[in-house]
Design an enzyme around this catalytic site. Structure first.
Site, PDB file in Angstrom:
ATOM      1  N   HIS A 188      -7.605 -45.817  -5.331  1.00 25.05           N
ATOM      2  CA  HIS A 188      -7.329 -46.943  -4.439  1.00 25.05           C
ATOM      3  C   HIS A 188      -6.627 -48.087  -5.182  1.00 25.05           C
ATOM      4  O   HIS A 188      -6.042 -48.965  -4.551  1.00 25.05           O
ATOM      5  CB  HIS A 188      -8.629 -47.449  -3.786  1.00 25.05           C
ATOM      6  N   ASP A 196     -13.173 -43.108  -3.021  1.00 23.59           N
ATOM      7  CA  ASP A 196     -12.172 -42.893  -4.062  1.00 23.59           C
ATOM      8  C   ASP A 196     -12.768 -41.900  -5.051  1.00 23.59           C
ATOM      9  O   ASP A 196     -13.537 -42.259  -5.939  1.00 23.59           O
ATOM     10  CB  ASP A 196     -11.850 -44.229  -4.740  1.00 23.59           C
ATOM     11  N   GLU A 250     -18.468 -51.736 -11.863  1.00 23.40           N
ATOM     12  CA  GLU A 250     -17.092 -51.390 -11.492  1.00 23.40           C
ATOM     13  C   GLU A 250     -16.409 -52.718 -11.230  1.00 23.40           C
ATOM     14  O   GLU A 250     -16.352 -53.192 -10.099  1.00 23.40           O
ATOM     15  CB  GLU A 250     -17.082 -50.473 -10.263  1.00 23.40           C
ATOM     16  N   GLU A 291      -8.420 -60.026  -9.437  1.00 18.72           N
ATOM     17  CA  GLU A 291      -9.639 -60.035  -8.611  1.00 18.72           C
ATOM     18  C   GLU A 291     -10.768 -59.241  -9.282  1.00 18.72           C
ATOM     19  O   GLU A 291     -11.612 -58.648  -8.606  1.00 18.72           O
ATOM     20  CB  GLU A 291      -9.358 -59.467  -7.215  1.00 18.72           C
TER      21      GLU A 291
END
Length: 408
Positions: free
Chosen positions: A290, A33, A127, A136
């Site tokens: 993404h 990405d 990240e 999530e």
């Protein structure tokens, strides 16, 4: 590599979460990405003054790419914390790139990590973001790591995150997934369309939204400062929002996306700036990532039958089921004011999951936030009064020779 025994009970959801990251295809997608990975690379590379000779922790290191960036920027020590089995690969990759003496891999949840008592982290990178920022995500784990290990003058990367919302139209998607059922090889299967519509309102849709599908100017609905926020700030949050429509179209739901800042700007004694502010955006107008965008669909709340009386609000009363083939979505027009209430509630059993509740509001009847930029006359008046009050406070604190424009 240190393999640390878990001190705390690991839930099934944690085990499932960590094992999912043993799929290397997930890491290929994330590292591949370009906007995502380039933002981290630039944030670290353009702010080397924060990393050179410093101790860094990479929370949820994954493939180890952020640890490599930090080591390449001159960090003296990088603790790569990774709970999944990919931790052993980070150690191999570090050695392949000449950083085996810099990168220390800790194969454990960050909640179970122990560092030497004299070690404090100068920069914490992670990240941690998920769909619509919070789904999530590892944010709760990052905050635990911050509170346990970050030095008093330590830096968090990213430093700030913002969640945005905007009414949107998904005509092509709805044509594909709902109108498809109107005529299937000559058979009327439109009853299925109604079930699909119901399903859309129960689960957010992750998809790419084009800028021209947005029906208004976006609003920032949540801002978090990673250095100072408390975990309680993200357990449950909600607010009312009102916007003025900027283009005509069918109103299918709310589009969500986020931005993250990496603020490495500092100023020397002579006022010279060191470092840069780097922003990662997942906006529809930015380069696709993404994460794409997330749409909270209105479902039946956004449907109106063409023959429905103006005062009919109950879908069942309007006998929509008898006229599925004539489903029409609410059309909004330019300069129309619409409002909604959006609530995010974190699951008590799994902090990575949220329940999102969307409720439509009446601009004339429901309370507006203050200030509100929706364009209604009363909101414009209130906003002007607030602006004058703030300006008055600024004037009271100004030196006689200070210019207002510089303060603003």
């Amino acid at each position: 590599m240190e393999n640390l025994k878990n001190k705390n009970e690991v839930s099934f959801s944690d085990m499932e979460y960590f094992s999912s990251y043993e799929d290397l295809e997930i890491h290929r997608v994330m590292v591949g990405d370009v906007p995502r990975t380039t933002a981290y690379q630039n944030a670290i590379k353009l702010n080397k003054h924060l990393f050179e000779g410093k101790t860094v922790m990479d929370v949820g290191a994954g493939s180890g790419i952020l640890s490599l960036f930090a080591a390449a920027a001159g960090a003296s020590r990088v603790y790569a914390v990774e709970a999944s089995a990919t931790a052993k690969l980070i150690e191999q990759v570090a050695a392949q790139n000449g950083f085996s003496k810099v990168i220390t891999v800790l194969n454990a949840r960050v909640e179970d990590v122990s560092l030497p008592t004299d070690v404090r982290i100068n920069v914490m990178v992670s990240e941690w973001m998920g769909f619509y920022l919070f789904h999530e995500s590892m944010l709760n784990s990052v905050l635990i790591a911050r509170d346990r290990f970050l030095a008093d003058d330590g830096v968090m990367f990213p430093s700030e995150a913002r969640l945005f919302a905007c009414p949107c139209s998904l005509q092509n998607l709805y044509d594909e997934k709902i109108k498809f059922w109107y005529n299937v090889y000559g058979f009327d299967m439109s009853a299925v369309a109604l079930s699909v519509l119901d399903a859309k309102s129960k689960k957010p849709e992750v998809c790419e939204v084009k800028p021209e599908q947005l029906l208004a100017q976006p609003v920032c609905i949540k801002t978090i400062n990673l250095r100072w926020m408390d975990a309680e700030e993200i357990t449950n949050f909600s607010d009312n929002f009102f916007v003025s429509i900027t283009r005509d179209g069918p109103y299918h739901g709310l589009c969500l996306w986020f931005e993250c800042d990496f603020d490495g700007v500092e100023y020397g004694a002579n006022g010279d700036q060191v470092g840069e502010l780097v922003t990662l955006s997942t906006s529809p107008s930015a380069q696709p990532t993404h994460w794409k965008q997330t749409v909270v669909a209105l479902g039946r709340a956004g449907v109106k039958h063409p023959s429905t009386p103006e005062n009919c609000n109950e879908i069942e009363d309007c006998q929509l089921e008898k006229h599925v083939d004539y489903i029409r979505f609410i059309e909004v027009e330019k300069d129309e004011i619409i409002g909604w209430s959006l609530e995010f509630e974190q699951s008590s059993s799994n902090v990575r999951h949220y329940t999102i509740t969307l409720q439509m509001l009446d601009p004339e009847e429901d309370e507006h936030p203050e200030p509100c930029s929706c364009g209604l006359a009363r909101c414009l008046i209130i906003a002007k009064l607030i602006e004058k009050e703030l300006q008055g406070n600024i004037d009271d604190n100004l030196e006689p020779t200070t210019e207002i424009s510089k303060v603003c």
